[in-house]
Structure formats: C-alpha cells, structure tokens
Design a protein around this motif. Structure first.
Motif, short mmCIF file in Angstrom:
data_model
loop_
_atom_site.label_atom_id
_atom_site.label_comp_id
_atom_site.label_asym_id
_atom_site.label_seq_id
_atom_site.Cartn_x
_atom_site.Cartn_y
_atom_site.Cartn_z
N MET A 1 0.84 -1.19 0.00
CA MET A 1 0.00 0.00 0.00
C MET A 1 0.88 1.24 0.00
O MET A 1 1.93 1.27 0.64
N SER A 2 0.43 2.26 -0.70
CA SER A 2 1.15 3.54 -0.69
C SER A 2 0.98 4.19 0.68
O SER A 2 0.06 3.85 1.44
N ALA A 3 1.84 5.15 0.97
CA ALA A 3 1.75 5.88 2.24
C ALA A 3 0.40 6.60 2.34
O ALA A 3 -0.22 6.64 3.41
N ASP A 4 -0.08 7.14 1.21
CA ASP A 4 -1.38 7.81 1.22
C ASP A 4 -2.50 6.83 1.54
O ASP A 4 -3.43 7.16 2.27
N GLU B 1 -6.48 4.47 5.23
CA GLU B 1 -7.01 3.30 5.96
C GLU B 1 -7.06 3.59 7.46
O GLU B 1 -8.03 3.25 8.13
N HIS B 2 -6.01 4.22 7.98
CA HIS B 2 -5.97 4.54 9.41
C HIS B 2 -7.10 5.51 9.78
O HIS B 2 -7.80 5.32 10.77
N ILE B 3 -7.28 6.55 8.97
CA ILE B 3 -8.34 7.51 9.23
C ILE B 3 -9.70 6.83 9.19
O ILE B 3 -10.55 7.05 10.06
N GLN B 4 -9.93 5.95 8.20
CA GLN B 4 -11.20 5.23 8.10
C GLN B 4 -11.44 4.36 9.33
O GLN B 4 -12.56 4.27 9.84
N ARG C 1 -12.27 9.71 -2.58
CA ARG C 1 -12.13 8.27 -2.80
C ARG C 1 -10.81 7.80 -2.21
O ARG C 1 -9.87 8.57 -2.07
N ALA C 2 -10.73 6.52 -1.94
CA ALA C 2 -9.51 5.95 -1.38
C ALA C 2 -8.36 6.04 -2.37
O ALA C 2 -8.54 5.74 -3.56
#
Length: 184
Positions: A139-142, A147-150, A181-182
């Motif tokens: 996964m990219s850093a973004d 994912e963490h925020i979600q 969007r993700a």
C-alpha cells in the motif's frame, strides 16, 4: 485472484475460510481448492465454530471483523480444538494493535484485504519461523494514512468531530479527506 499450480500441500489439506463477504469468500474458496486444499466455508463466528467442532481443519483463513463477532475468537477456538492448526488473519483495516492481537491468538500471519490466493497459500505453507516475503504491491503511504483515518472514524461511530479530535486534525480537513475516494 491469480491462479497458480498447487504447491506442496501436506497430507491434511483441510482449510476453513471464514469471511462475511460472500463473493470474496467464494472466490478465495475456489482458488484454494484449485491449489489442492479441501475447503469449508463459513460466514461468521457461530458457523465457523460449528465447522471446527465437526472437523477441526489443519488450516484456516479468518477475517478479523465478522458481522456476528471477532475473528480472533475463531482462531482461539480453533487452537483449543486443534493446537497444530495454522491460521492466517485477514482484515481490511491493517494496524499494529490488531496484528499483535491476531498473532497472540495464534495466527501465523496477518494479511490486508483483498489478499489473493497466492499470498494466502504462501502464508499458510511458510516454514515455522520463516520471515514472509515483502508484498509485491504494498500500500502507498497515502493509502495507509487513508485506511488509518477510516478505521478511527469507524471506531468513533462515524462521529467526525470525535475522529478529528483523536487524530489531532481540524474537523473540516477530516471532512474533505472522508469525502474523497480511497487512494491507490
């Protein structure tokens, strides 16, 4: 899910797949059968425990968050019934806390969804103590940030103000991030 030739599967190739996402569960089940596993599918904790009581499998692939409970409960129950079983935990929300909990429960690996059958097979059949290979497409850093925020947003009951407070960010900034969007 990519299709590859079966690797060396041990004599007991029974495999329980527990996931409440029916299309994913079915696809992964078919792919694992093509690799030589004897697959049993379960939608949730109760169905998984019933299948384990009936015949404890040598392998298991368990989603962390199930509609009727926690996948860690399934892994704990599996190891009570069959101590030598090998379980891999799947989740759409990768974080350190849940990875540690999964390993403490006896999972041999922890994979982010959507994991493909090749990754699952490698994890299930890796030698004891062997380090897993790094992912082909991490996964990219973004994406990790998103994912963490979600995850925090979900844990806060979809309360934007509380999530922003816990993440130490402005509420409007968080709202903009949630509206997008993700990232890939």
């Amino acid at each position: 899910m990519s299709e590859t030739a079966p690797a060396t599967i041990p004599g007991d190739a029974s495999c329980l797949i527990v996931d409440d996402d029916q299309p994913f569960r079915t696809r992964l089940g078919r792919a694992m059968e093509k690799r030589g596993f004897e697959v049993t599918l379960a939608e949730g904790v109760l169905e998984a425990k019933s299948a384990i009581r009936n015949k404890a499998p040598a392998f298991a692939v368990v989603d962390l968050r199930l509609e009727d409970g926690d996948g860690i409960d399934v892994v704990n129950f599996l190891h009570e019934e069959r101590a030598d079983s090998r379980a891999v935990m799947l989740t759409g929300y990768g974080n350190i806390t849940t990875a540690v909990a999964a390993v403490k429960a006896g999972a041999i690996d922890y994979l982010a969804k959507p994991a493909d059958a090749d990754d699952v097979q490698k994890a299930l059949l890796q030698r004891e103590g062997a380090m897993p290979e790094p992912p082909e497409n991490p996964m990219s850093a973004d994406r990790v940030r998103w994912e963490h925020i979600q995850r925090v947003y979900e844990l806060c009951g979809h309360n934007v103000s509380e999530t922003a407070r816990r993440l130490g960010m402005h509420r409007r900034t968080l709202q903009r991030i949630l509206a997008k969007r993700a990232p890939q």
